[in-house]
Design a protein around this motif. Structure first.
Motif, PDB file in Angstrom:
ATOM      1  N   GLN A   1       0.826  -1.206   0.000  1.00  0.00           N
ATOM      2  CA  GLN A   1       0.000   0.000   0.000  1.00  0.00           C
ATOM      3  C   GLN A   1       0.861   1.256   0.000  1.00  0.00           C
ATOM      4  O   GLN A   1       0.345   2.351   0.237  1.00  0.00           O
ATOM      5  N   ASP A   2       2.142   1.075  -0.287  1.00  0.00           N
ATOM      6  CA  ASP A   2       3.034   2.227  -0.322  1.00  0.00           C
ATOM      7  C   ASP A   2       3.880   2.230  -1.597  1.00  0.00           C
ATOM      8  O   ASP A   2       5.066   2.548  -1.578  1.00  0.00           O
ATOM      9  N   GLY A   3       3.263   1.854  -2.684  1.00  0.00           N
ATOM     10  CA  GLY A   3       3.944   1.918  -3.972  1.00  0.00           C
ATOM     11  C   GLY A   3       5.035   0.891  -4.164  1.00  0.00           C
ATOM     12  O   GLY A   3       5.938   1.099  -4.965  1.00  0.00           O
ATOM     13  N   GLY A   4       4.953  -0.209  -3.425  1.00  0.00           N
ATOM     14  CA  GLY A   4       5.917  -1.289  -3.615  1.00  0.00           C
ATOM     15  C   GLY A   4       7.091  -1.281  -2.667  1.00  0.00           C
ATOM     16  O   GLY A   4       7.971  -2.144  -2.783  1.00  0.00           O
ATOM     17  N   LYS A   5       7.116  -0.350  -1.739  1.00  0.00           N
ATOM     18  CA  LYS A   5       8.247  -0.311  -0.800  1.00  0.00           C
ATOM     19  C   LYS A   5       8.223  -1.513   0.140  1.00  0.00           C
ATOM     20  O   LYS A   5       9.251  -2.148   0.396  1.00  0.00           O
ATOM     21  N   THR A   6       7.045  -1.809   0.681  1.00  0.00           N
ATOM     22  CA  THR A   6       6.896  -2.940   1.589  1.00  0.00           C
ATOM     23  C   THR A   6       5.713  -3.792   1.148  1.00  0.00           C
ATOM     24  O   THR A   6       4.751  -3.282   0.555  1.00  0.00           O
ATOM     25  N   PHE A   7       5.800  -5.068   1.452  1.00  0.00           N
ATOM     26  CA  PHE A   7       4.746  -6.009   1.067  1.00  0.00           C
ATOM     27  C   PHE A   7       4.397  -6.906   2.252  1.00  0.00           C
ATOM     28  O   PHE A   7       5.253  -7.206   3.096  1.00  0.00           O
ATOM     29  N   THR A   8       3.149  -7.329   2.312  1.00  0.00           N
ATOM     30  CA  THR A   8       2.705  -8.304   3.307  1.00  0.00           C
ATOM     31  C   THR A   8       1.958  -9.415   2.596  1.00  0.00           C
ATOM     32  O   THR A   8       1.226  -9.182   1.622  1.00  0.00           O
ATOM     33  N   SER A   9       2.128 -10.631   3.093  1.00  0.00           N
ATOM     34  CA  SER A   9       1.436 -11.776   2.507  1.00  0.00           C
ATOM     35  C   SER A   9      -0.030 -11.751   2.895  1.00  0.00           C
ATOM     36  O   SER A   9      -0.395 -11.387   4.020  1.00  0.00           O
ATOM     37  N   THR A  10      -0.884 -12.142   1.965  1.00  0.00           N
ATOM     38  CA  THR A  10      -2.321 -12.222   2.233  1.00  0.00           C
ATOM     39  C   THR A  10      -2.802 -13.661   2.249  1.00  0.00           C
ATOM     40  O   THR A  10      -4.008 -13.912   2.286  1.00  0.00           O
ATOM     41  N   ASP A  11      -1.872 -14.620   2.197  1.00  0.00           N
ATOM     42  CA  ASP A  11      -2.260 -16.028   2.202  1.00  0.00           C
ATOM     43  C   ASP A  11      -2.891 -16.407   3.538  1.00  0.00           C
ATOM     44  O   ASP A  11      -2.485 -15.922   4.598  1.00  0.00           O
ATOM     45  N   LYS A  12      -3.861 -17.286   3.474  1.00  0.00           N
ATOM     46  CA  LYS A  12      -4.555 -17.777   4.659  1.00  0.00           C
ATOM     47  C   LYS A  12      -4.772 -19.281   4.527  1.00  0.00           C
ATOM     48  O   LYS A  12      -4.568 -19.854   3.447  1.00  0.00           O
ATOM     49  N   PRO A  13      -5.213 -19.959   5.587  1.00  0.00           N
ATOM     50  CA  PRO A  13      -5.449 -21.402   5.485  1.00  0.00           C
ATOM     51  C   PRO A  13      -6.456 -21.786   4.401  1.00  0.00           C
ATOM     52  O   PRO A  13      -6.416 -22.898   3.881  1.00  0.00           O
ATOM     53  N   SER A  14      -7.329 -20.858   4.040  1.00  0.00           N
ATOM     54  CA  SER A  14      -8.342 -21.164   3.021  1.00  0.00           C
ATOM     55  C   SER A  14      -7.847 -20.919   1.603  1.00  0.00           C
ATOM     56  O   SER A  14      -8.599 -21.111   0.644  1.00  0.00           O
ATOM     57  N   THR A  15      -6.578 -20.496   1.441  1.00  0.00           N
ATOM     58  CA  THR A  15      -6.043 -20.263   0.105  1.00  0.00           C
ATOM     59  C   THR A  15      -4.980 -21.314  -0.223  1.00  0.00           C
ATOM     60  O   THR A  15      -4.547 -22.070   0.638  1.00  0.00           O
ATOM     61  N   HIS A  16      -4.585 -21.322  -1.464  1.00  0.00           N
ATOM     62  CA  HIS A  16      -3.582 -22.261  -1.961  1.00  0.00           C
ATOM     63  C   HIS A  16      -2.357 -21.476  -2.412  1.00  0.00           C
ATOM     64  O   HIS A  16      -2.472 -20.327  -2.849  1.00  0.00           O
ATOM     65  N   ALA A  17      -1.210 -22.105  -2.338  1.00  0.00           N
ATOM     66  CA  ALA A  17       0.016 -21.457  -2.803  1.00  0.00           C
ATOM     67  C   ALA A  17       0.066 -21.403  -4.323  1.00  0.00           C
ATOM     68  O   ALA A  17      -0.718 -22.048  -5.011  1.00  0.00           O
ATOM     69  N   ASP A  18       1.022 -20.622  -4.839  1.00  0.00           N
ATOM     70  CA  ASP A  18       1.293 -20.469  -6.275  1.00  0.00           C
ATOM     71  C   ASP A  18       0.165 -19.698  -6.967  1.00  0.00           C
ATOM     72  O   ASP A  18      -0.779 -20.276  -7.505  1.00  0.00           O
ATOM     73  N   TRP A  19       0.322 -18.374  -6.974  1.00  0.00           N
ATOM     74  CA  TRP A  19      -0.717 -17.473  -7.471  1.00  0.00           C
ATOM     75  C   TRP A  19      -0.401 -17.014  -8.897  1.00  0.00           C
ATOM     76  O   TRP A  19       0.754 -16.820  -9.265  1.00  0.00           O
ATOM     77  N   HIS A  20      -1.459 -16.802  -9.676  1.00  0.00           N
ATOM     78  CA  HIS A  20      -1.297 -16.493 -11.099  1.00  0.00           C
ATOM     79  C   HIS A  20      -2.104 -15.270 -11.553  1.00  0.00           C
ATOM     80  O   HIS A  20      -2.431 -15.150 -12.725  1.00  0.00           O
ATOM     81  N   GLY A  21      -2.374 -14.374 -10.643  1.00  0.00           N
ATOM     82  CA  GLY A  21      -3.052 -13.147 -11.035  1.00  0.00           C
ATOM     83  C   GLY A  21      -4.141 -12.755 -10.064  1.00  0.00           C
ATOM     84  O   GLY A  21      -4.662 -13.589  -9.317  1.00  0.00           O
ATOM     85  N   CYS A  22      -4.468 -11.467 -10.053  1.00  0.00           N
ATOM     86  CA  CYS A  22      -5.465 -10.952  -9.123  1.00  0.00           C
ATOM     87  C   CYS A  22      -6.223  -9.791  -9.764  1.00  0.00           C
ATOM     88  O   CYS A  22      -5.612  -8.820 -10.218  1.00  0.00           O
ATOM     89  N   TRP A  23      -7.543  -9.897  -9.799  1.00  0.00           N
ATOM     90  CA  TRP A  23      -8.403  -8.801 -10.246  1.00  0.00           C
ATOM     91  C   TRP A  23      -8.772  -7.962  -9.031  1.00  0.00           C
ATOM     92  O   TRP A  23      -9.135  -8.483  -7.973  1.00  0.00           O
ATOM     93  N   ILE A  24      -8.663  -6.620  -9.179  1.00  0.00           N
ATOM     94  CA  ILE A  24      -9.014  -5.687  -8.104  1.00  0.00           C
ATOM     95  C   ILE A  24     -10.216  -4.875  -8.561  1.00  0.00           C
ATOM     96  O   ILE A  24     -10.197  -4.266  -9.640  1.00  0.00           O
ATOM     97  N   ASN A  25     -11.237  -4.855  -7.751  1.00  0.00           N
ATOM     98  CA  ASN A  25     -12.478  -4.164  -8.083  1.00  0.00           C
ATOM     99  C   ASN A  25     -12.227  -2.660  -8.227  1.00  0.00           C
ATOM    100  O   ASN A  25     -11.725  -2.024  -7.287  1.00  0.00           O
ATOM    101  N   PRO A  26     -12.569  -2.060  -9.362  1.00  0.00           N
ATOM    102  CA  PRO A  26     -12.336  -0.615  -9.540  1.00  0.00           C
ATOM    103  C   PRO A  26     -13.196   0.254  -8.637  1.00  0.00           C
ATOM    104  O   PRO A  26     -12.865   1.423  -8.412  1.00  0.00           O
ATOM    105  N   LEU A  27     -14.289  -0.310  -8.100  1.00  0.00           N
ATOM    106  CA  LEU A  27     -15.172   0.472  -7.232  1.00  0.00           C
ATOM    107  C   LEU A  27     -14.950   0.194  -5.750  1.00  0.00           C
ATOM    108  O   LEU A  27     -15.446   0.922  -4.896  1.00  0.00           O
TER     109      LEU A  27
END
Length: 827
Positions: free
Chosen positions: A439-465
């Protein structure tokens, strides 16, 4: 302008399987592939088995690899989900249920999709982009204007793997396609193609070289004259993968993609050189002069770790030791390391130091003993993922991530997507082993993985609204969050599992077991039904019994509980499906001997003559007489010796013992060898005379009807050679006869005999199931009621007279064989 290729089938019917003198296999041509697709349809139309019905038994809980998602921005509960080999699916209810809409076309594998939501037009680029071992080739671009009821093929047959499709924001006839090109061979039809007439004609607007394609693109939505593209140099062979090169770069066009220039030159701030791999791109929709890129930097990171004098020994400790330094190692810590890494009792500090002192082994022998393909995959110290930003539309770049991102390991070729929130240029989501947010232009990152997700991600759509609402793709399907990844739910109702291998037991009802791509090993009852309501109706019938990439499976039918299963590169184990402690099975050489080589899908086989006996194949043949408690290596190298590279090669791929004679065993290898032993593995005879050279042996199967008869299938996928190869020998492999000359051009994965009729054969190919009523002289399709999907394995459950079909993209199908056998009798 390049016209679409249109070839009349009548001129090609007899050219499908060409050059049966078996010269060195060459990449298949578009003409051969188009003819093969037409032949598949002809064998379906003329089949006596068009009415054969299948039931899908799942599983769906683990889903399968999703490569792209396109969401209706005006109604985000509607979206399309593209699976790597499971087709395209559509949902109107936020993923609670999905409907397949791309099942019977000439391609089954998807690289990217794009949707014009104003005209409801779907564009589909076939051929997965991720360049993995199971990334199938496509045959170009498809388009549908009626939600997938009908599809129009738009050409580009030599693209094979497509990274991105960009649609013009206001002109529905203009589109750009990023073509990566062949995976296992060079080809000049890589780069970017543009159409201005809805796909009727294409212009090759960016061509770099025969090994450099384009993996990603983005467009300035406020000025569609401005596009960005990332070129990627990558070559792959069966034994080596080059995932980086000096021609990997960022390009820009300022004239709607008609001309392009490199903007990641030396001095721009963007990394250059021979070790630059896959690059992902994203233009900030709200501030389009801001452009982000993720880079798979294959350069090694500097070793800045401080040496800890009192720490425990790790593998790296033994990498560069000389004799004197090894002998100075602390005995207690050396013993602890040897015990923790499961060395036999005979290898302890005193004995190993003695071997080094007497020059019986090198001081680096421990490192060489333990460093294998899995270690290389996860522990090679490359820089990996980096994030770069341009604030001046690509003129200059700077790296923005303040610390290293442990996102890619060594396989950044498998990831590389970056998304920018449409209304916030500082909010990013990057895809790798984890899904991480900045949330700071790429300076720092945090993982959003949780027990309900799977590893190895291939893209993410972000709602424009609502930029806290995402829909993201990974190896375990599709996940949805409304709070920036703090909580997720799965949209995993389709049965789209990617099975490598299956088997069955003799329980009532019998169970089906299988290993899946990145989803471990599962088993479930043959009476299970695929349903999108299982969450609510009853406990889920399928059970997970292992992680990683699930590989081959064998089950002891004396108790229907003792299971042998494992993960990539030969790490197997024995366990009871109803609980209890299991054992590990991974044969190793003696310390100081050459390493064994293990195939990604290392073969195992449980003797049907005596189910205490387990066979295992590295590059040598291993056997256990006591259920895997002790494995013995009883052969020399059965391959052609391997080749230098970063992919294990010169490995066994299949093992099969005759059901008629104990100790009559065949093995196949990834470099084209077939060997037979008649004494249980002590002596072997090479029997691949006059077969195609160097092709992957996908199956060798001894006949249940005649002791001297054996079938073999060869697979040219790793050569971009897609001819169908099926052979039979009536003399233990001394001579071979080709079968299935009327099969369509498609790699063959498995062959099996009917359990009641000697003349009936079934083969599984990348185009489905085919059946012969004359022992392979001719075939007909048995896939009329199956989706177009690769079939990796076939098993007949004799008691129930059922054929179990393991697919790599649509889980498990079962059909009764009574109707097939009746059709044979009626013939």
């Amino acid at each position: 302008m390049m016209k679409n290729i249109v070839i009349k089938f009548t001129a090609l019917v007899f050219c499908i399987n060409v050059n049966y003198a078996f010269a060195q296999p060459k990449p298949s041509t578009p003409a051969e592939l188009i003819a093969g697709q037409q032949k598949r349809k002809l064998l379906e139309e003329n089949s006596l088995l068009k009415n054969i019905k299948y039931r899908n038994i799942g599983p769906s809980a683990m889903s399968g690899r999703v490569v792209d998602i396109e969401v209706n921005p005006a109604n985000p509960v509607e979206f399309y989900v593209a699976y790597a080999s499971g087709g395209l699916w559509h949902t109107l209810n936020n993923g609670q249920s999905l409907v397949p809409i791309f099942e019977k076309e000439n391609a089954f594998t998807i690289g990217d999709i794009a949707v014009n939501w104003q005209t409801r037009t779907i564009w589909l680029g076939s051929g997965e982009a991720n360049s993995s071992r199971s990334s199938y080739a496509g045959n170009g671009v498809y388009k549908s204007s009626d939600n997938g009821k009908n599809w129009q093929w738009l050409g580009l047959p030599e693209s094979q793997h497509i990274g991105k499709i960009i649609l013009h924001p206001t002109d529905p006839n203009t589109a750009w396609v990023a073509v990566i090109g062949h995976l296992y061979s060079a080809n000049k039809e890589r780069g970017i193609y543009k159409t201005t007439d809805g796909g009727k004609n294409w212009k090759h607007v960016l061509a770099i070289d025969e090994s450099t394609g384009v993996i990603d693109m983005d467009i300035n939505p406020k000025n569609p004259q401005e596009l960005y593209a990332s070129a990627w140099y990558r070559t792959r062979s069966a034994w080596n993968f080059e995932e980086a090169g000096k021609t990997s770069a960022v390009y820009k066009s300022s004239d709607a993609g008609n001309t392009w220039k490199i903007i990641s030159t030396a001095g721009s701030g963007f990394p250059t050189g021979n070790n630059i791999g896959r690059i992902g791109l994203a233009v900030s929709p709200s501030t389009p002069n801001i452009v982000y890129a993720t880079v798979d930097n294959q350069n090694h990171r500097p070793d800045t770790a401080k040496k800890k004098i009192d720490s425990n020994y790790v593998l790296k400790t033994f990498k560069d030791l000389n004799k004197e330094d090894f002998l100075l190692l602390d005995d207690k810590r050396l013993d602890s390391f040897l015990i923790d890494n499961d060395f036999e009792d005979k290898y302890r500090a005193s004995s190993v130091k003695k071997m080094v002192r007497e020059n019986s082994i090198k001081p680096t022998a421990i490192y060489e003993y333990l460093f294998d393909a899995n270690t290389a995959l996860f522990e090679t110290p490359i820089i990996g993922c980096e994030v770069y930003r341009s604030d001046d539309a690509g003129l200059t770049w700077k790296k923005v991530n303040a610390s290293g991102l442990s996102l890619y390991s060594t396989y950044g070729y498998y990831f590389g997507k970056i998304s920018v929130a449409p209304n916030d240029p500082e909010k990013l989501v990057i895809s790798g082993f984890d899904l991480e947010m900045s949330q700071d232009g790429g300076k720092t990152f945090t993982s959003t993985d949780k027990p309900s997700t799977h590893a190895d991600w291939h893209g993410c759509w972000i709602n424009p609204l609502n930029n806290s609402h995402w829909i993201a793709a990974n190896d375990g399907g599709c996940n949805v969050t409304y709070d920036n990844g703090k909580h997720w739910f799965k949209a995993n109702t389709p049965a789209v599992g990617q099975f490598y291998n299956i088997t069955t037991d003799d329980a009532k009802p019998y169970n089906v077991y299988g290993g899946l791509q990145d989803n471990g090993t599962w088993f479930g009852p043959s009476t299970a039904k695929d349903s999108d309501q299982w969450n609510y109706e009853r406990p889920y019938p399928w059970k997970s019994v292992g992680g990683g990439d699930g590989m081959q499976v064998q089950v002891d039918t004396r108790d229907n509980k003792t299971l042998y299963s494992g993960s990539q590169f030969g790490f197997y184990g024995r366990r009871m499906t109803d609980g209890g402690r299991g054992i590990s099975i991974h044969p190793m050489p003696e310390l100081g001997e050459p390493q064994f080589r293990y195939n990604w899908q290392t073969p195992i086989f449980l003797s049907k003559q005596n189910q205490d006996i387990l066979y295992y194949g590295s590059n040598r043949f291993q056997r256990s007489l006591n259920k895997g408690d002790k494995m013995e290596t009883i052969s020399g190298d059965l391959t052609k010796g391997g080749k230098a590279g970063d992919v294990p090669y010169g490995t066994l791929t299949c093992i099969n013992e005759s059901p008629l004679k104990f100790g009559l065993i065949y093995i196949g290898t990834d470099d084209g060898n077939i060997q037979v032993t008649k004494d249980g593995g002590y002596s072997w005879t090479l029997v691949n005379k006059n077969l195609p050279k160097d092709l992957y042996v996908s199956r060798v199967r001894a006949s249940q009807y005649k002791e001297s008869r054996v079938y073999a299938t060869l697979n040219g996928y790793r050569n971009d050679h897609f001819a169908a190869y099926v052979f039979v020998s009536e003399d233990f492999g001394a001579t071979w006869t080709q079968l299935g000359k009327d099969l369509p051009s498609s790699p063959v994965n498995v062959i099996i005999e009917d359990n009641k009729k000697e003349d009936i054969l079934y083969v599984g190919t990348d185009m489905g199931v085919f059946t012969s009523f004359n022992r392979g002289q001719s075939f007909m399709s048995m896939s009329h009621n199956l989706p177009n999907v690769p079939v990796h394995d076939l098993v007949i459950q004799t008691r129930e007279n059922e054929l179990v079909v393991g697919t790599h993209g649509r889980s498990i199908y079962i059909t009764k064989l009574d109707e097939v056998q009746k059709a044979f009798d009626a013939k």
